[in-house]
Design a protein around this motif. Structure first.
Motif, PDB file in Angstrom:
ATOM      1  N   ARG A 176       0.844  -1.187   0.000  1.00  0.00           N
ATOM      2  CA  ARG A 176       0.000   0.000   0.000  1.00  0.00           C
ATOM      3  C   ARG A 176       0.877   1.233   0.000  1.00  0.00           C
ATOM      4  NH1 ARG A 176      -4.237  -2.034   4.475  1.00  0.00           N
ATOM      5  NH2 ARG A 176      -5.253  -3.534   3.151  1.00  0.00           N
ATOM      6  N   ILE A 177       0.418   2.251  -0.685  1.00  0.00           N
ATOM      7  CA  ILE A 177       1.114   3.530  -0.667  1.00  0.00           C
ATOM      8  C   ILE A 177       0.827   4.176   0.677  1.00  0.00           C
ATOM      9  CG2 ILE A 177       1.241   5.802  -1.722  1.00  0.00           C
ATOM     10  CD1 ILE A 177       0.392   4.480  -4.350  1.00  0.00           C
ATOM     11  N   THR A 178       1.866   4.656   1.327  1.00  0.00           N
ATOM     12  CA  THR A 178       1.716   5.301   2.629  1.00  0.00           C
ATOM     13  C   THR A 178       2.028   6.785   2.501  1.00  0.00           C
ATOM     14  OG1 THR A 178       4.019   4.938   3.272  1.00  0.00           O
ATOM     15  CG2 THR A 178       2.429   3.176   3.803  1.00  0.00           C
ATOM     16  N   SER A 179       1.657   7.550   3.517  1.00  0.00           N
ATOM     17  CA  SER A 179       1.948   8.983   3.500  1.00  0.00           C
ATOM     18  C   SER A 179       3.447   9.226   3.519  1.00  0.00           C
ATOM     19  CB  SER A 179       1.267   9.683   4.680  1.00  0.00           C
ATOM     20  OG  SER A 179       1.714   9.137   5.897  1.00  0.00           O
ATOM     21  N   ASP A 180       4.209   8.355   4.171  1.00  0.00           N
ATOM     22  CA  ASP A 180       5.670   8.496   4.163  1.00  0.00           C
ATOM     23  C   ASP A 180       6.233   8.305   2.763  1.00  0.00           C
ATOM     24  OD1 ASP A 180       5.754   8.981   6.889  1.00  0.00           O
ATOM     25  OD2 ASP A 180       6.140   6.883   7.398  1.00  0.00           O
ATOM     26  N   MET A 181       5.671   7.352   2.012  1.00  0.00           N
ATOM     27  CA  MET A 181       6.130   7.120   0.643  1.00  0.00           C
ATOM     28  C   MET A 181       5.842   8.341  -0.236  1.00  0.00           C
ATOM     29  SD  MET A 181       4.735   3.236   0.303  1.00  0.00           S
ATOM     30  CE  MET A 181       5.543   2.640  -1.159  1.00  0.00           C
TER      31      MET A 181
END
Length: 115
Positions: free
Chosen positions: A27-32
């Motif tokens: 999953r794409i995270t806010s950190d990514m």
């Protein structure tokens, strides 16, 4: 008959355990997203949560401001909104606010080249 049933259950369990990693999706995270923006030269101004539990990332690169909304449960990017302001009209928004106005940019290819 019982041995065949136990063997079938064991085979099904083994199949489930071996295919689970293949079915897992990163999953794409806010950190990514924040890291990707920083690599592109943006300054991440804020990372906040919306009332619906989504992650809202505001970033700036000179006159260009971007707002990215991410569904934290699925990792789906729901919105990537970019606007460019004239040098004479650069906004000074409150922390966490996305400035409004400016000229909407349709795609990342519309972003101005940095000197």
């Amino acid at each position: 008959m019982v041995c065949l049933r136990q063997a079938f259950i064991a085979a099904c369990l083994a199949l489930c355990l071996t295919t689970q990693p293949a079915l897992a999706v990163d999953r794409i995270t806010s950190d990514m997203v924040s890291t990707a923006l920083e690599v592109q030269g943006y300054k991440v101004e804020s990372v906040t949560r919306t009332l619906l539990g989504r992650v809202r990332i505001i970033a700036s690169l000179g006159p260009v401001w971007r707002e990215i909304v991410l569904d934290a449960s699925t990792g789906q990017i729901l919105r990537d909104y970019a606007v460019e302001f004239a040098p004479s009209d650069l906004p000074n928004p409150e922390p966490g606010d996305m400035p409004r106005g400016g000229e909407m940019l349709n795609s990342p290819n519309d972003l101005p080249l940095q000197n």
